[in-house]
Write a protein that holds these residues in place. Structure first.
Motif, PDB file in Angstrom:
ATOM      1  N   SER A  39       2.310 -13.795  34.776  1.00 43.47           N
ATOM      2  CA  SER A  39       3.543 -13.907  34.437  1.00 43.47           C
ATOM      3  C   SER A  39       3.940 -14.641  33.155  1.00 43.47           C
ATOM      4  CB  SER A  39       4.536 -14.300  35.596  1.00 43.47           C
ATOM      5  OG  SER A  39       4.271 -15.440  35.972  1.00 43.47           O
ATOM      6  N   GLY A  40       4.716 -14.624  32.437  1.00 40.53           N
ATOM      7  CA  GLY A  40       5.112 -15.317  31.347  1.00 40.53           C
ATOM      8  C   GLY A  40       5.506 -14.448  30.350  1.00 40.53           C
ATOM      9  N   THR A  41       5.329 -14.737  29.229  1.00 38.06           N
ATOM     10  CA  THR A  41       5.881 -14.057  28.185  1.00 38.06           C
ATOM     11  C   THR A  41       4.897 -12.966  27.499  1.00 38.06           C
ATOM     12  OG1 THR A  41       4.732 -15.521  26.447  1.00 38.06           O
ATOM     13  CG2 THR A  41       7.131 -15.985  27.069  1.00 38.06           C
ATOM     14  N   THR A  42       5.528 -11.960  27.154  1.00 40.96           N
ATOM     15  CA  THR A  42       4.665 -10.725  26.534  1.00 40.96           C
ATOM     16  C   THR A  42       4.175 -11.082  25.140  1.00 40.96           C
ATOM     17  OG1 THR A  42       5.822  -9.256  28.088  1.00 40.96           O
ATOM     18  CG2 THR A  42       4.599  -8.494  25.927  1.00 40.96           C
ATOM     19  N   PRO A  43       3.074 -11.133  24.774  1.00 38.65           N
ATOM     20  CA  PRO A  43       2.508 -11.202  23.460  1.00 38.65           C
ATOM     21  C   PRO A  43       3.334 -10.527  22.350  1.00 38.65           C
ATOM     22  CG  PRO A  43       0.703 -10.955  24.986  1.00 38.65           C
ATOM     23  CD  PRO A  43       1.928 -10.531  25.743  1.00 38.65           C
ATOM     24  N   LYS A  44       3.212 -11.006  21.211  1.00 39.25           N
ATOM     25  CA  LYS A  44       3.791 -10.140  20.183  1.00 39.25           C
ATOM     26  C   LYS A  44       3.221  -8.856  19.904  1.00 39.25           C
ATOM     27  CE  LYS A  44       5.813 -12.340  16.754  1.00 39.25           C
ATOM     28  NZ  LYS A  44       5.969 -12.903  15.263  1.00 39.25           N
ATOM     29  N   SER A  45       4.016  -7.891  19.468  1.00 40.24           N
ATOM     30  CA  SER A  45       3.091  -6.843  19.370  1.00 40.24           C
ATOM     31  C   SER A  45       2.456  -6.522  18.050  1.00 40.24           C
ATOM     32  CB  SER A  45       4.518  -5.446  19.578  1.00 40.24           C
ATOM     33  OG  SER A  45       5.230  -5.783  18.409  1.00 40.24           O
ATOM     34  N   ASP A  46       2.600  -7.374  17.338  1.00 38.64           N
ATOM     35  CA  ASP A  46       1.699  -7.394  15.946  1.00 38.64           C
ATOM     36  C   ASP A  46       0.308  -8.074  16.312  1.00 38.64           C
ATOM     37  OD1 ASP A  46       2.240 -10.204  16.041  1.00 38.64           O
ATOM     38  OD2 ASP A  46       3.251 -10.133  14.105  1.00 38.64           O
ATOM     39  N   ASN A  47      -0.066  -8.295  17.461  1.00 39.15           N
ATOM     40  CA  ASN A  47      -1.544  -9.016  17.724  1.00 39.15           C
ATOM     41  C   ASN A  47      -2.179  -7.772  18.371  1.00 39.15           C
ATOM     42  OD1 ASN A  47      -3.490 -10.504  18.545  1.00 39.15           O
ATOM     43  ND2 ASN A  47      -2.234 -12.296  19.485  1.00 39.15           N
ATOM     44  N   PRO A  48      -3.067  -7.150  17.476  1.00 42.09           N
ATOM     45  CA  PRO A  48      -3.919  -6.165  17.780  1.00 42.09           C
ATOM     46  C   PRO A  48      -4.821  -6.491  19.096  1.00 42.09           C
ATOM     47  CG  PRO A  48      -4.876  -7.006  15.882  1.00 42.09           C
ATOM     48  CD  PRO A  48      -3.485  -7.835  16.220  1.00 42.09           C
ATOM     49  N   ASN A  54      -6.181  -1.487  25.968  1.00 40.15           N
ATOM     50  CA  ASN A  54      -7.042  -2.049  27.118  1.00 40.15           C
ATOM     51  C   ASN A  54      -5.992  -2.659  28.386  1.00 40.15           C
ATOM     52  OD1 ASN A  54      -9.443  -0.585  26.354  1.00 40.15           O
ATOM     53  ND2 ASN A  54      -9.924  -2.567  24.991  1.00 40.15           N
ATOM     54  N   ILE A  55      -5.080  -3.097  27.722  1.00 38.69           N
ATOM     55  CA  ILE A  55      -4.118  -4.121  28.623  1.00 38.69           C
ATOM     56  C   ILE A  55      -2.997  -3.118  29.054  1.00 38.69           C
ATOM     57  CG2 ILE A  55      -2.896  -6.346  29.136  1.00 38.69           C
ATOM     58  CD1 ILE A  55      -5.079  -7.478  27.255  1.00 38.69           C
ATOM     59  N   PRO A  56      -2.716  -2.958  30.228  1.00 44.17           N
ATOM     60  CA  PRO A  56      -1.434  -2.391  30.423  1.00 44.17           C
ATOM     61  C   PRO A  56      -0.185  -3.405  30.714  1.00 44.17           C
ATOM     62  CG  PRO A  56      -2.669  -2.295  32.642  1.00 44.17           C
ATOM     63  CD  PRO A  56      -3.659  -2.877  31.371  1.00 44.17           C
ATOM     64  N   TRP A  57       0.714  -3.123  29.960  1.00 45.30           N
ATOM     65  CA  TRP A  57       1.973  -3.818  30.228  1.00 45.30           C
ATOM     66  C   TRP A  57       2.912  -3.508  30.622  1.00 45.30           C
ATOM     67  CZ3 TRP A  57       0.830  -8.921  29.019  1.00 45.30           C
ATOM     68  CH2 TRP A  57      -0.109  -9.084  28.114  1.00 45.30           C
ATOM     69  N   SER A  58       3.609  -4.020  31.718  1.00 44.93           N
ATOM     70  CA  SER A  58       4.878  -3.625  32.423  1.00 44.93           C
ATOM     71  C   SER A  58       5.710  -4.953  32.836  1.00 44.93           C
ATOM     72  CB  SER A  58       4.401  -3.018  33.805  1.00 44.93           C
ATOM     73  OG  SER A  58       5.521  -2.710  34.510  1.00 44.93           O
ATOM     74  N   PRO A  59       7.066  -4.857  32.266  1.00 38.63           N
ATOM     75  CA  PRO A  59       7.758  -6.075  32.609  1.00 38.63           C
ATOM     76  C   PRO A  59       8.038  -6.166  33.920  1.00 38.63           C
ATOM     77  CG  PRO A  59       8.721  -4.485  30.794  1.00 38.63           C
ATOM     78  CD  PRO A  59       7.596  -3.785  31.653  1.00 38.63           C
ATOM     79  N   HIS A  60       8.135  -7.573  34.766  1.00 35.17           N
ATOM     80  CA  HIS A  60       8.078  -7.597  35.963  1.00 35.17           C
ATOM     81  C   HIS A  60       9.399  -6.885  36.507  1.00 35.17           C
ATOM     82  CE1 HIS A  60      10.634 -10.846  34.837  1.00 35.17           C
ATOM     83  NE2 HIS A  60      11.243 -10.763  35.906  1.00 35.17           N
ATOM     84  N   GLN A  61      10.568  -6.765  35.716  1.00 38.93           N
ATOM     85  CA  GLN A  61      11.646  -6.268  36.060  1.00 38.93           C
ATOM     86  C   GLN A  61      11.261  -4.437  36.623  1.00 38.93           C
ATOM     87  OE1 GLN A  61      11.297  -7.532  33.226  1.00 38.93           O
ATOM     88  NE2 GLN A  61      13.028  -9.089  32.695  1.00 38.93           N
ATOM     89  N   ASN A  62      10.336  -3.968  36.141  1.00 37.48           N
ATOM     90  CA  ASN A  62       9.578  -2.721  36.832  1.00 37.48           C
ATOM     91  C   ASN A  62       9.073  -2.612  38.011  1.00 37.48           C
ATOM     92  OD1 ASN A  62      10.751  -1.736  34.167  1.00 37.48           O
ATOM     93  ND2 ASN A  62       8.647  -1.313  33.305  1.00 37.48           N
ATOM     94  N   LEU A  63       8.510  -3.763  38.497  1.00 29.89           N
ATOM     95  CA  LEU A  63       7.916  -3.913  39.941  1.00 29.89           C
ATOM     96  C   LEU A  63       8.932  -4.284  40.931  1.00 29.89           C
ATOM     97  CD1 LEU A  63       4.605  -5.718  38.381  1.00 29.89           C
ATOM     98  CD2 LEU A  63       5.044  -3.264  38.630  1.00 29.89           C
ATOM     99  N   GLU A  64      10.227  -4.661  40.542  1.00 33.59           N
ATOM    100  CA  GLU A  64      11.033  -5.337  41.678  1.00 33.59           C
ATOM    101  C   GLU A  64      11.984  -3.952  42.298  1.00 33.59           C
ATOM    102  OE1 GLU A  64      13.541  -8.057  40.102  1.00 33.59           O
ATOM    103  OE2 GLU A  64      11.860  -9.475  39.424  1.00 33.59           O
ATOM    104  N   ARG A  65      11.995  -4.369  43.707  1.00 27.99           N
ATOM    105  CA  ARG A  65      12.770  -3.361  44.387  1.00 27.99           C
ATOM    106  C   ARG A  65      14.183  -3.157  43.773  1.00 27.99           C
ATOM    107  NH1 ARG A  65      12.159  -4.857  50.393  1.00 27.99           N
ATOM    108  NH2 ARG A  65      10.156  -5.658  50.040  1.00 27.99           N
TER     109      ARG A  65
END
Length: 66
Positions: A39-48, A54-65
């Motif tokens: 958990s924490g912040t999502t890295p900036k999208s300009d960082n390749p 190789n890393i699946p990103w999903s906001p934690h809001q997508n995992l809540e009921r």
């Protein structure tokens, strides 16, 4: 959704906000499907390094009921 065949047998998911599921599916917590959930912040999208596919990103809001 045309082109999809219905599953021949369904079972109760055991989760009140999920309807019946195909009989051959297993139900498990999403946290059991990953080696690491952070958990924490999502890295900036300009960082390749983080966005090379190789890393699946999903906001934690997508995992809540709902």
């Amino acid at each position: 959704m045309s082109g999809y065949q219905p599953y021949p047998e369904l079972k109760t998911s055991g989760v009140n906000w999920i309807d019946d599921i195909p009989k051959h599916w297993d139900v498990w917590k999403v946290t059991h499907g990953f080696n690491r959930i952070g958990s924490g912040t999502t890295p900036k999208s300009d960082n390749p390094i983080f966005y090379d596919g190789n890393i699946p990103w999903s906001p934690h809001q997508n995992l809540e009921r709902p």
